[in-house]
Design a protein around this motif. Structure first.
Motif, short mmCIF file in Angstrom:
data_model
loop_
_atom_site.label_atom_id
_atom_site.label_comp_id
_atom_site.label_asym_id
_atom_site.label_seq_id
_atom_site.Cartn_x
_atom_site.Cartn_y
_atom_site.Cartn_z
N ASP A 10 0.81 -1.21 0.00
CA ASP A 10 0.00 0.00 0.00
C ASP A 10 0.85 1.27 0.00
N TYR A 11 2.14 1.10 0.23
CA TYR A 11 2.99 2.28 0.31
C TYR A 11 3.72 2.55 -0.99
N ASP A 12 3.02 2.36 -2.07
CA ASP A 12 3.61 2.65 -3.36
C ASP A 12 3.48 4.14 -3.62
N THR A 13 4.44 4.89 -3.09
CA THR A 13 4.35 6.35 -3.16
C THR A 13 5.24 6.92 -4.26
N VAL B 94 4.33 9.83 -6.80
CA VAL B 94 3.05 10.47 -6.46
C VAL B 94 3.32 11.85 -5.88
N LYS C 247 1.37 14.97 -4.21
CA LYS C 247 0.09 15.47 -3.69
C LYS C 247 0.25 16.91 -3.22
N PHE D 132 0.03 19.22 -0.38
CA PHE D 132 0.06 19.25 1.09
C PHE D 132 -0.06 20.70 1.55
N PHE E 279 10.17 15.08 0.38
CA PHE E 279 9.34 14.10 -0.34
C PHE E 279 8.85 14.61 -1.70
N GLN F 71 6.83 16.93 -2.63
CA GLN F 71 5.39 17.16 -2.74
C GLN F 71 5.11 18.63 -3.04
N VAL G 257 -4.00 16.91 1.17
CA VAL G 257 -3.70 16.66 2.58
C VAL G 257 -3.58 17.99 3.30
N ILE H 150 4.34 12.05 6.45
CA ILE H 150 4.21 12.52 5.07
C ILE H 150 3.89 11.35 4.15
N GLU H 151 4.58 10.23 4.37
CA GLU H 151 4.33 9.04 3.55
C GLU H 151 2.88 8.57 3.69
N GLY I 131 0.39 10.48 4.34
CA GLY I 131 -0.40 11.46 3.60
C GLY I 131 -0.40 11.16 2.10
N ILE I 132 0.73 10.67 1.62
CA ILE I 132 0.84 10.37 0.19
C ILE I 132 0.09 9.07 -0.15
N ALA I 133 0.26 8.07 0.73
CA ALA I 133 -0.27 6.73 0.42
C ALA I 133 -1.76 6.60 0.70
N ALA I 134 -2.27 7.33 1.67
CA ALA I 134 -3.67 7.16 2.07
C ALA I 134 -4.58 8.01 1.17
N ASP I 135 -5.84 7.59 1.08
CA ASP I 135 -6.82 8.41 0.36
C ASP I 135 -7.17 9.65 1.18
N LEU J 249 -5.97 11.69 4.99
CA LEU J 249 -5.25 11.76 6.27
C LEU J 249 -6.14 12.58 7.21
#
Lengths: 131, 119
Positions: free
Chosen positions: A7-10, A13, A15, A17, A44, A46, A127, B105-106, B108-112, B114
């Motif tokens: 699930d941590y396929d970041t 990506v 986003k 923030f 990261f 972002q 986020v 942060i990870e 936040g990126i991985a989840a739909d 946070l």
């Protein structure tokens, strides 16, 4: 490694923030610790933005002197954000004006937005982390 | 939906940890997945295995431990916030791990979504 690993396929990506600073810089630790989070987020790659509203606008006020309260003045750290490519800094106009501040009172260049404009910007984020 | 949760306040003084726990439990019950709970600010105190509330009160530290174990949720205590407050490895209840802010942060990126609990 655990079962959640897939699930941590970041990778790749990006986003949006947004970090929302609402607290005065001293009196509680929120301002200092959220700033540490902002700095880490820069690593990261972002799309990071930082908002100052409510008493949070005092965090970036020029001329802070904390000697008498025995706490480190961490306001110079905000000037380092640019070096981390964190350049989208916003101040809520209503909060700024209610506290008698103007755009040249801040240690960093900011874009001043109305509460309504800021709300629109928040709506676009993936986020939002508050402190 | 994949969820990340951030807990920003200590147990008992503040409702945030209770709300986060109840939210996480309800989300799981509805079929959502909680990837990770990240404990920050005084939230790191939710991991203190020495916490011993009165017997007729809820034990938040234990509730988090059990939820983590039962559903394979990572319970991450921020190392920087933890060091300031003396929350070190030897104080951690079952299921909690100390790690860096990058884990937040990870998440936040991985989840739909946070979801942040605190003031």
């Amino acid at each position: 490694m655990n079962e959640l690993e897939p699930d941590y396929d970041t990778e790749g990506v990006v986003k949006k923030f947004m970090f929302v600073n609402r607290k005065a810089p001293y009196g509680t630790i929120y301002a200092l610790e959220i700033l540490e989070t902002v700095l880490i987020s820069a690593a990261f790659d972002q799309d990071v933005s930082v908002v100052f509203m409510d008493d949070g606008v005092f965090q970036i006020k020029k001329g802070q002197d904390t000697k008498a309260i025995n706490v480190k003045n961490f306001s110079p750290t905000y000037r380092a954000l640019e070096g981390y490519d964190v350049e989208k800094l916003f101040v809520e106009r209503e909060s700024m004006e209610a506290r008698g501040l103007a755009v040249d009172d801040f240690v960093v260049p900011v874009e001043v937005l109305s509460a309504e404009e800021l709300g629109g910007l928040m709506d676009q984020q993936d986020v939002i982390i508050t402190g | 939906m994949k969820l990340g949760i951030m807990v920003n306040e200590g147990p008992f003084t503040h409702q945030a940890s209770d709300s986060a726990y109840l939210f996480a439990s309800a989300a799981i019950e509805k079929g959502h997945q909680v990837l990770r709970v990240f404990f920050y600010y005084d939230g790191v105190n939710n991991a203190n295995r020495l916490s011993e509330p009165q017997s007729d009160d809820r034990n938040l530290v234990r509730l988090w431990s059990e939820l983590g174990k039962e559903h394979g949720i990572e319970l991450i205590v921020c190392v920087a916030a933890g060091l300031r407050r003396g929350m070190k490895e030897e104080l951690l209840a079952d299921g909690f791990t100390i790690s860096g802010l990058g884990q937040l942060i990870e998440a936040g990126i991985a989840a739909d979504r946070l979801v942040v609990f605190g003031d």
